[in-house]
Motif scaffolding. Structure first.
Motif, PDB file in Angstrom:
ATOM      1  N   LEU A 135       0.816  -1.214   0.000  1.00  0.00           N
ATOM      2  CA  LEU A 135       0.000   0.000   0.000  1.00  0.00           C
ATOM      3  C   LEU A 135       0.852   1.267   0.000  1.00  0.00           C
ATOM      4  O   LEU A 135       0.426   2.309  -0.500  1.00  0.00           O
ATOM      5  CB  LEU A 135      -0.925   0.018   1.225  1.00  0.00           C
ATOM      6  N   LYS A 136       2.046   1.184   0.557  1.00  0.00           N
ATOM      7  CA  LYS A 136       2.901   2.367   0.638  1.00  0.00           C
ATOM      8  C   LYS A 136       3.333   2.842  -0.747  1.00  0.00           C
ATOM      9  O   LYS A 136       3.668   4.009  -0.927  1.00  0.00           O
ATOM     10  CB  LYS A 136       4.136   2.077   1.496  1.00  0.00           C
ATOM     11  N   ASN A 231      -6.577   6.674   1.176  1.00  0.00           N
ATOM     12  CA  ASN A 231      -7.850   6.074   1.606  1.00  0.00           C
ATOM     13  C   ASN A 231      -7.863   4.598   1.215  1.00  0.00           C
ATOM     14  O   ASN A 231      -7.681   4.255   0.040  1.00  0.00           O
ATOM     15  CB  ASN A 231      -9.035   6.797   0.960  1.00  0.00           C
ATOM     16  N   VAL A 232      -8.069   3.737   2.196  1.00  0.00           N
ATOM     17  CA  VAL A 232      -8.026   2.288   1.993  1.00  0.00           C
ATOM     18  C   VAL A 232      -9.353   1.685   2.413  1.00  0.00           C
ATOM     19  O   VAL A 232      -9.909   2.036   3.458  1.00  0.00           O
ATOM     20  CB  VAL A 232      -6.893   1.646   2.826  1.00  0.00           C
ATOM     21  N   PRO A 249       0.087   2.937   8.401  1.00  0.00           N
ATOM     22  CA  PRO A 249       0.621   4.278   8.684  1.00  0.00           C
ATOM     23  C   PRO A 249      -0.483   5.254   9.058  1.00  0.00           C
ATOM     24  O   PRO A 249      -1.619   5.142   8.592  1.00  0.00           O
ATOM     25  CB  PRO A 249       1.280   4.670   7.350  1.00  0.00           C
ATOM     26  N   GLU A 250      -0.147   6.245   9.889  1.00  0.00           N
ATOM     27  CA  GLU A 250      -1.143   7.185  10.397  1.00  0.00           C
ATOM     28  C   GLU A 250      -1.793   8.010   9.283  1.00  0.00           C
ATOM     29  O   GLU A 250      -2.939   8.434   9.419  1.00  0.00           O
ATOM     30  CB  GLU A 250      -0.501   8.119  11.422  1.00  0.00           C
ATOM     31  N   TYR A 251      -1.063   8.230   8.182  1.00  0.00           N
ATOM     32  CA  TYR A 251      -1.619   9.086   7.126  1.00  0.00           C
ATOM     33  C   TYR A 251      -2.669   8.372   6.271  1.00  0.00           C
ATOM     34  O   TYR A 251      -3.311   9.000   5.429  1.00  0.00           O
ATOM     35  CB  TYR A 251      -0.499   9.639   6.230  1.00  0.00           C
ATOM     36  N   MET A 252      -2.849   7.075   6.479  1.00  0.00           N
ATOM     37  CA  MET A 252      -3.861   6.332   5.727  1.00  0.00           C
ATOM     38  C   MET A 252      -5.155   6.230   6.521  1.00  0.00           C
ATOM     39  O   MET A 252      -5.141   5.873   7.701  1.00  0.00           O
ATOM     40  CB  MET A 252      -3.362   4.919   5.392  1.00  0.00           C
ATOM     41  N   ASP A 253      -6.265   6.561   5.869  1.00  0.00           N
ATOM     42  CA  ASP A 253      -7.591   6.374   6.455  1.00  0.00           C
ATOM     43  C   ASP A 253      -8.155   5.045   5.961  1.00  0.00           C
ATOM     44  O   ASP A 253      -8.069   4.736   4.765  1.00  0.00           O
ATOM     45  CB  ASP A 253      -8.531   7.514   6.062  1.00  0.00           C
ATOM     46  N   ASP A 272      -9.266   1.675  17.058  1.00  0.00           N
ATOM     47  CA  ASP A 272      -9.445   3.030  17.570  1.00  0.00           C
ATOM     48  C   ASP A 272     -10.699   3.650  16.949  1.00  0.00           C
ATOM     49  O   ASP A 272     -11.214   3.173  15.932  1.00  0.00           O
ATOM     50  CB  ASP A 272      -8.222   3.885  17.235  1.00  0.00           C
ATOM     51  N   GLU A 273     -11.143   4.756  17.539  1.00  0.00           N
ATOM     52  CA  GLU A 273     -12.392   5.381  17.108  1.00  0.00           C
ATOM     53  C   GLU A 273     -12.327   5.914  15.676  1.00  0.00           C
ATOM     54  O   GLU A 273     -13.365   6.046  15.018  1.00  0.00           O
ATOM     55  CB  GLU A 273     -12.770   6.523  18.058  1.00  0.00           C
ATOM     56  N   ASP A 274     -11.131   6.217  15.189  1.00  0.00           N
ATOM     57  CA  ASP A 274     -11.022   6.795  13.834  1.00  0.00           C
ATOM     58  C   ASP A 274     -11.108   5.736  12.738  1.00  0.00           C
ATOM     59  O   ASP A 274     -11.096   6.067  11.557  1.00  0.00           O
ATOM     60  CB  ASP A 274      -9.735   7.598  13.693  1.00  0.00           C
TER      61      ASP A 274
END
Length: 446
Positions: A135-136, A231-232, A249-253, A272-274
């Motif tokens: 994905l990266k 976005n995944v 990674p944190e930058y991926m939603d 997590d909630e996000d």
């Protein structure tokens, strides 16, 4: 080397296939006669029908003289117990497959060593790492880093925009160029290329380069239009999906689509909630549109059904998603998935077997990866002082057919090699092997 494999299921069977290529002394133990009959018919090994935790069976298999005992049954408890017993009975090294991510934590390793389990394999974590690596870089099918990225191997599908098609490799990948093409997958054929070979449209080509030249590779293969993945969407909320989400990674939603309402509740507690969990069918195009498939750069299908994953990825591609990843646990479907241009194929059983396979090479091998799509190995060999590979420039060494050297790391610096390169003891040498006796390769480095 004498090896005992406990468990004639997917990982054990695939591992037996890898090992049989090298004519290792293999004994397979399982209490399922049908599994043993199928494996024994296809591969050159000895089988014992018994429980892997039977003391009598372990002694009958000669565990006291075993170099490596591998427990890969479906039962985590049986695997750990069998390894502990094998160690007590004399096995030099033991490896156990587990299902609990807690067991792979660094603080757990001393505990397992004390009871005789040398290595722990958690296939879902290994598969998740492969998924995240894919994905990266949305334009790459496979990526493999050597020595923290000092050298990088990239598997890339070549399309019409590729600028280096139909040209002899000696003209486009010479000693002064910042990459080597180490292997090519063309239709159902694997090619270890020479200077006269050319790259063709729709080839899956494996490039060895350094990290600084990744943008250059991206340019010459015509992949600059591919956007980075932010976005995944993941279909299926099993253990591999959980590991992938937790290591993303944190930058991926990420959004996870799961059919089972009860499993959705579990996922909501784990994440997590996000992280958004959606109860639905990932093959439902209306649902995909509603959840923003047109603004999604990557679709990852991780259900337990290979056909479902392949069809879902095809649907996602038709809806404009550039990067798709499919879990294909049924080996019979791998070639079909590749031919359908699915994208990145993940098989956690093959990944786990390849990880264990690394332990079986006699030379000083730091890392090895089995590339399922080309049926080949790429490994990091470290030559010892006085070994044959260090005595002459590469062009003057009789390298076995099917082996090619992609590059090396000296100190902290990655470098590509040419015929005039002199390999030194202590170098980390990246070797690509296809249909070659590994013993011949190992002798060069020992």
């Amino acid at each position: 080397m004498k090896i005992i494999i406990a468990g004639a299921y997917a990982i054990g069977t695939y591992l037996a296939k890898l090992l049989s290529r090298n004519k290792q002394d293999i004994i397979l133990i399982d209490d399922n006669a049908e599994n043993l009959e199928r494996v024994g018919r296809d591969y050159d090994l000895m089988t014992i029908e018994a429980s892997p935790t039977s003391i009598k069976a372990l002694k009958e298999a000669g565990v006291k003289d075993t170099d490596l005992f591998i427990a890969v049954t479906p039962s985590e408890t049986a695997n750990l117990t069998a390894c502990a017993m094998a160690h007590k009975l004399g096995a030099k090294k033991t490896v156990s497959k587990v299902d609990n991510p807690e067991y792979i934590a660094p603080q757990s390793q001393d505990l397992f060593h004390e009871v005789g389990v040398n290595s722990i394999i958690y296939p879902e974590m290994l598969a998740a790492k492969d998924i995240i690596n894919g994905l990266k870089m949305s334009w790459v099918r496979q990526r493999w880093d050597v020595h923290d990225g000092a050298l990088v191997m990239l598997g890339i599908k070549l399309r019409e925009n590729c600028k280096i098609l139909d040209k002899p490799l000696r003209e486009i990948s010479g000693p002064d160029d910042p990459y080597h093409v180490v292997a090519i997958r063309r239709h159902f054929e694997t090619i270890i290329p020479g200077g006269n070979d050319t790259l063709k449209l729709y080839d899956l080509a494996y490039f060895m380069t350094t990290k600084d030249y990744i943008p250059y590779i991206r340019k010459i293969v015509g992949k600059e239009q591919y956007v980075d993945v932010k976005n995944v969407m993941i279909m299926g909320g099993g253990r591999t999906a959980v590991r992938a989400v937790k290591t993303m990674p944190e930058y991926m939603d990420v959004k996870v689509i799961e059919k089972d309402p009860a499993r959705c509740e579990v996922l909501n507690e784990l994440f997590d909630e996000d992280k958004l969990v959606i109860n639905g069918d990932g093959r439902d195009t209306a649902l995909l549109v509603e959840e923003g498939i047109h603004n999604t750069q990557a679709f990852v299908a991780l259900t337990s059904n290979a056909e479902t994953n392949i069809l879902a990825c095809l649907t996602a591609k038709q809806m404009g998603v550039r990067k798709t990843v499919a879990a294909v646990e049924n080996f019979d479907y791998v070639d079909m998935a590749v031919s359908l241009d699915i994208g990145t194929i993940v098989n956690k059983k093959a990944i786990a077997a390849g990880h264990i396979y690394q332990m079986l090479l006699d030379a000083n091998v730091d890392n090895v990866k089995f590339l399922m799509t080309v049926n080949a190995d790429v490994a990091e060999f470290i030559p010892v002082q006085g070994s044959k590979i260090t005595r002459k420039p590469i062009k003057d060494i009789n390298i076995p057919k099917g082996m090619t050297i992609g590059g090396l790391v000296r100190g902290e610096e990655g470098m590509l090699v040419s015929g005039n390169t002199q390999i030194e003891a202590g170098d980390i040498v990246v070797v690509f092997c296809y249909d070659v006796d590994k013993k011949k390769v190992e002798k060069l480095f020992n």
